[in-house]
Design a protein around this motif. Structure first.
Motif, PDB file in Angstrom:
ATOM      1  N   PHE A 166       0.907  -1.381   0.083  1.00 21.88           N
ATOM      2  CA  PHE A 166      -0.009   0.045   0.006  1.00 21.88           C
ATOM      3  C   PHE A 166       1.008   1.266   0.146  1.00 21.88           C
ATOM      4  CE2 PHE A 166      -3.602  -2.576   2.045  1.00 21.88           C
ATOM      5  CZ  PHE A 166      -4.142  -2.855   0.835  1.00 21.88           C
ATOM      6  N   ILE A 167       2.061   1.252   0.837  1.00 19.16           N
ATOM      7  CA  ILE A 167       2.921   2.535   0.745  1.00 19.16           C
ATOM      8  C   ILE A 167       3.632   2.671  -0.659  1.00 19.16           C
ATOM      9  CG2 ILE A 167       4.864   3.289   1.662  1.00 19.16           C
ATOM     10  CD1 ILE A 167       4.207   1.943   4.476  1.00 19.16           C
ATOM     11  N   LYS A 168       3.754   1.432  -1.331  1.00 19.17           N
ATOM     12  CA  LYS A 168       4.595   1.791  -2.797  1.00 19.17           C
ATOM     13  C   LYS A 168       3.628   2.193  -3.597  1.00 19.17           C
ATOM     14  CE  LYS A 168       8.020  -1.901  -2.221  1.00 19.17           C
ATOM     15  NZ  LYS A 168       8.396  -3.230  -2.742  1.00 19.17           N
ATOM     16  N   PHE A 169       2.045   1.918  -3.545  1.00 19.80           N
ATOM     17  CA  PHE A 169       0.961   2.259  -4.486  1.00 19.80           C
ATOM     18  C   PHE A 169       0.993   3.678  -4.313  1.00 19.80           C
ATOM     19  CE2 PHE A 169      -1.135  -2.081  -4.953  1.00 19.80           C
ATOM     20  CZ  PHE A 169      -0.143  -2.408  -5.892  1.00 19.80           C
ATOM     21  N   GLY A 170       0.902   4.186  -2.884  1.00 21.72           N
ATOM     22  CA  GLY A 170       0.563   5.588  -2.491  1.00 21.72           C
ATOM     23  C   GLY A 170       1.916   6.447  -3.082  1.00 21.72           C
ATOM     24  N   LEU A 171       2.923   6.157  -2.717  1.00 20.02           N
ATOM     25  CA  LEU A 171       4.149   6.893  -3.432  1.00 20.02           C
ATOM     26  C   LEU A 171       4.031   6.943  -4.910  1.00 20.02           C
ATOM     27  CD1 LEU A 171       7.070   5.581  -1.019  1.00 20.02           C
ATOM     28  CD2 LEU A 171       5.927   7.948  -0.906  1.00 20.02           C
ATOM     29  N   ALA A 172       3.779   5.642  -5.499  1.00 17.36           N
ATOM     30  CA  ALA A 172       3.623   5.947  -6.959  1.00 17.36           C
ATOM     31  C   ALA A 172       2.317   6.588  -7.331  1.00 17.36           C
ATOM     32  CB  ALA A 172       3.141   4.415  -7.513  1.00 17.36           C
ATOM     33  N   ALA A 173       1.451   7.116  -6.517  1.00 18.17           N
ATOM     34  CA  ALA A 173       0.226   7.811  -7.190  1.00 18.17           C
ATOM     35  C   ALA A 173       0.714   9.130  -6.963  1.00 18.17           C
ATOM     36  CB  ALA A 173      -0.939   7.505  -6.203  1.00 18.17           C
ATOM     37  N   ILE A 174       1.735   9.773  -6.291  1.00 15.03           N
ATOM     38  CA  ILE A 174       1.853  10.933  -6.128  1.00 15.03           C
ATOM     39  C   ILE A 174       2.584  11.700  -7.513  1.00 15.03           C
ATOM     40  CG2 ILE A 174       3.608  12.686  -5.089  1.00 15.03           C
ATOM     41  CD1 ILE A 174       3.485  10.748  -2.543  1.00 15.03           C
ATOM     42  N   PRO A 175       3.485  11.164  -8.306  1.00 18.10           N
ATOM     43  CA  PRO A 175       3.908  11.677  -9.688  1.00 18.10           C
ATOM     44  C   PRO A 175       2.776  11.582 -10.544  1.00 18.10           C
ATOM     45  CG  PRO A 175       5.520   9.962  -8.767  1.00 18.10           C
ATOM     46  CD  PRO A 175       4.601   9.939  -7.934  1.00 18.10           C
TER      47      PRO A 175
END
Length: 69
Positions: A27-36
């Motif tokens: 979930f953290i990886k998906f969240g960080l990928a959503a920022i850009p």
């Protein structure tokens, strides 16, 4: 023996065993990928709105400010 690439072959998944900490990391990886992605989409939408505002806002603003059509 049947061919494993046969499109008629069906698989039913009944259980996925993922540890809680691994799920949190996903979930953290998906969240960080959503920022850009959100930044890129906001830039694209800003450009589109600026173009549309320039096209249609000029027509609307001229009438409201006492200009002639």
């Amino acid at each position: 023996m049947s061919d494993p690439t046969d499109p008629g072959r069906r698989v039913t998944l009944t259980d996925i065993d993922i540890p809680f900490t691994r799920l949190i990391l996903i979930f953290i990886k998906f969240g960080l990928a959503a920022i850009p992605a959100a930044i890129i989409l906001s830039i694209i939408m800003g450009v589109v709105m600026a173009v549309l505002g320039g096209i249609f806002g000029g027509m609307y603003g001229a009438g409201m400010m006492g200009g002639r059509f």
